[in-house]
Design a protein around this motif. Structure first.
Motif, PDB file in Angstrom:
ATOM      1  N   ASP A 211     -48.718  -2.334 -11.606  1.00 25.23           N
ATOM      2  CA  ASP A 211     -49.131  -1.401 -12.717  1.00 25.23           C
ATOM      3  C   ASP A 211     -50.089  -0.235 -12.490  1.00 25.23           C
ATOM      4  O   ASP A 211     -50.672   0.156 -13.525  1.00 25.23           O
ATOM      5  CB  ASP A 211     -49.318  -2.254 -14.042  1.00 25.23           C
ATOM      6  CG  ASP A 211     -50.657  -3.057 -13.865  1.00 25.23           C
ATOM      7  OD1 ASP A 211     -51.185  -3.032 -12.839  1.00 25.23           O
ATOM      8  OD2 ASP A 211     -50.790  -3.632 -14.774  1.00 25.23           O
ATOM      9  N   ASN A 212     -50.496  -0.245 -11.126  1.00 28.69           N
ATOM     10  CA  ASN A 212     -51.689   0.713 -10.965  1.00 28.69           C
ATOM     11  C   ASN A 212     -52.738   0.297 -11.392  1.00 28.69           C
ATOM     12  O   ASN A 212     -53.471   1.304 -11.691  1.00 28.69           O
ATOM     13  CB  ASN A 212     -51.042   2.187 -11.261  1.00 28.69           C
ATOM     14  CG  ASN A 212     -49.996   2.495 -10.218  1.00 28.69           C
ATOM     15  OD1 ASN A 212     -50.147   2.534  -8.908  1.00 28.69           O
ATOM     16  ND2 ASN A 212     -48.802   3.126 -10.742  1.00 28.69           N
ATOM     17  N   CYS A 213     -53.094  -0.884 -11.470  1.00 28.50           N
ATOM     18  CA  CYS A 213     -54.324  -1.163 -12.212  1.00 28.50           C
ATOM     19  C   CYS A 213     -55.526  -0.920 -11.133  1.00 28.50           C
ATOM     20  O   CYS A 213     -56.647  -0.687 -11.628  1.00 28.50           O
ATOM     21  CB  CYS A 213     -54.524  -2.739 -12.214  1.00 28.50           C
ATOM     22  SG  CYS A 213     -54.314  -3.728 -11.000  1.00 28.50           S
ATOM     23  N   GLU A 214     -55.425  -0.749  -9.951  1.00 29.14           N
ATOM     24  CA  GLU A 214     -56.242  -0.243  -9.010  1.00 29.14           C
ATOM     25  C   GLU A 214     -57.356  -1.438  -8.746  1.00 29.14           C
ATOM     26  O   GLU A 214     -58.265  -1.018  -7.930  1.00 29.14           O
ATOM     27  CB  GLU A 214     -56.979   1.043  -9.260  1.00 29.14           C
ATOM     28  CG  GLU A 214     -55.751   2.001  -9.350  1.00 29.14           C
ATOM     29  CD  GLU A 214     -56.462   3.580  -9.344  1.00 29.14           C
ATOM     30  OE1 GLU A 214     -57.730   3.685  -9.705  1.00 29.14           O
ATOM     31  OE2 GLU A 214     -55.584   4.769  -9.149  1.00 29.14           O
ATOM     32  N   ILE A 215     -57.153  -2.583  -8.889  1.00 28.34           N
ATOM     33  CA  ILE A 215     -57.947  -3.751  -8.459  1.00 28.34           C
ATOM     34  C   ILE A 215     -58.323  -3.892  -7.061  1.00 28.34           C
ATOM     35  O   ILE A 215     -58.974  -3.872  -6.585  1.00 28.34           O
ATOM     36  CB  ILE A 215     -57.612  -5.040  -9.178  1.00 28.34           C
ATOM     37  CG1 ILE A 215     -57.751  -5.085 -10.686  1.00 28.34           C
ATOM     38  CG2 ILE A 215     -58.405  -6.226  -8.431  1.00 28.34           C
ATOM     39  CD1 ILE A 215     -57.171  -6.255 -11.611  1.00 28.34           C
ATOM     40  N   CYS A 216     -56.882  -3.851  -6.350  1.00 27.44           N
ATOM     41  CA  CYS A 216     -57.053  -3.563  -4.964  1.00 27.44           C
ATOM     42  C   CYS A 216     -57.719  -2.335  -4.231  1.00 27.44           C
ATOM     43  O   CYS A 216     -58.551  -2.753  -3.187  1.00 27.44           O
ATOM     44  CB  CYS A 216     -55.630  -3.910  -4.499  1.00 27.44           C
ATOM     45  SG  CYS A 216     -54.485  -2.402  -4.960  1.00 27.44           S
TER      46      CYS A 216
END
Length: 353
Positions: A211-216
């Motif tokens: 969901d493109n949370c961009e945690i990575c």
């Protein structure tokens, strides 16, 4: 004995970080001023040399039988000594079979770092490998929590015993008993550094649950992940520390096993065969010459690297196509529930003896 302790560590999923905390805890119990530095969060190019009579430590995982490049480049840039003692530790893939513990392999991890630090005037106080569980879930499922806890409890005791001796001013070179197998795997560590780590980096992708949370992106210790076509994209800087795959709350990050096997087969049985047939029309390659063989090996690695980078961009583009995307998804072991992630829980670490 020492005026203070400074530890520099690099960690993907937490193994090396926890070893650092254990060692630092032993120092603080002795009221020794202690500083821990995550090299992913500091300026790795500009820093002051440690003060005299300060014990310095380096702790990092083993990647491809060597320290990851982030740690090795850090050590190469590290200032010269003011008469400091230093200890060097690595975490490596330990196993538990029934009630027995099986050590991992270090390769050149400790030895290369030792040579560099000796050349800078440091005195080596200790070398120690800690056999915490492997987190390379591109190759195997994550270890179940009960086994992780058992291995962790043992490794904490080993780390604290090592720390006690070092802080007492003793010299501990436990790593010397592994030197024969370390020498034997040295060629693998060289191959991994020049080509293997890039192949691994180009096998990661995010599936449809992303969901493109961009945690990575935010948590990557070397900032190797960017966004391309609204998806995470792994650049050549990736060190395969596995933090992204193990941290993703939706298990969206996977390894494209089927794609990777297929691409390597195509490179070796297609591109390489065609290339050498084409070259043979212009040059007759002599056999049995060591320098020529070395040059040919370098050419093979270069072609493989270039092809892997090129095909990964194509792979990333083809994820737009539903049929191909599903084929890639279902040929990845990491998408299945039995392929556990690896991340020691905070509660488990806190309740260790």
């Amino acid at each position: 004995m020492y005026n203070a302790l400074i530890i520099y560590f690099f960690s993907g999923t937490g193994n090396a970080r926890n070893v650092t905390h254990w060692f630092a805890g032993a120092a603080r119990e002795r009221n020794l001023p202690t500083e821990m530095n995550d090299i992913a969060r500091i300026d790795r190019k500009h820093f002051n040399p440690p003060p005299a009579n300060v014990l310095v430590g380096f702790v990092s995982p083993t990647h491809g039988f060597n320290y990851p490049p982030a740690m090795m480049y850090f050590i190469f840039r590290f200032p010269r000594s003011r008469g400091n003692s230093v200890f060097i530790m690595n975490t490596r893939a330990g196993l538990k079979l029934s009630k027995g513990f099986v050590p991992g392999l270090s390769g050149i991890t400790l030895w290369l770092a030792t040579l560099v630090l000796l050349s800078k005037g440091y005195k080596i106080a200790g070398l120690r490998s800690i056999d915490l569980p492997s987190n390379w879930i591109s190759f195997h499922p994550g270890v179940n929590e009960r086994v992780v806890e058992s291995i962790y409890a043992r490794c904490k005791r080993i780390t604290l015993a090592f720390a006690g001796k070092i802080l007492d001013g003793k010299h501990v070179f436990t790593a010397f008993r592994d030197i024969i197998q370390d020498i034997l795997v040295m060629p693998v560590s060289i191959g991994y550094f020049f080509i293997g780590r890039f192949i691994l980096a180009k096998s990661f992708y995010a599936n449809d649950t992303c969901d493109n949370c961009e945690i990575c992106l935010k948590n990557c210790p070397v900032k190797a992940i960017i966004t391309v076509d609204h998806r995470p994209f792994w650049t050549y800087r990736c060190e395969s520390c596995m933090r992204c795959m193990n941290d993703c709350p939706k298990r969206s990050i996977e390894t494209a096993h089927g794609y990777t096997i297929g691409i390597l087969f195509f490179i070796n049985m297609g591109i390489m065969v065609w290339f050498w047939q084409w070259i043979s029309h212009f040059v007759q390659i002599p056999q049995g010459n060591g320098w020529i063989e070395l040059l040919l090996t370098a050419i093979r690695w270069s072609i493989t690297f270039a092809a892997v980078v090129l095909f990964y961009r194509l792979f990333h583009y083809l994820l737009r196509v539903p049929v191909i995307r599903q084929l890639l998804y279902y040929t990845s072991f990491t998408r299945y529930k039995f392929w556990r992630r690896y991340k020691p829980s905070r509660k488990m670490i806190e309740r260790l003896p």
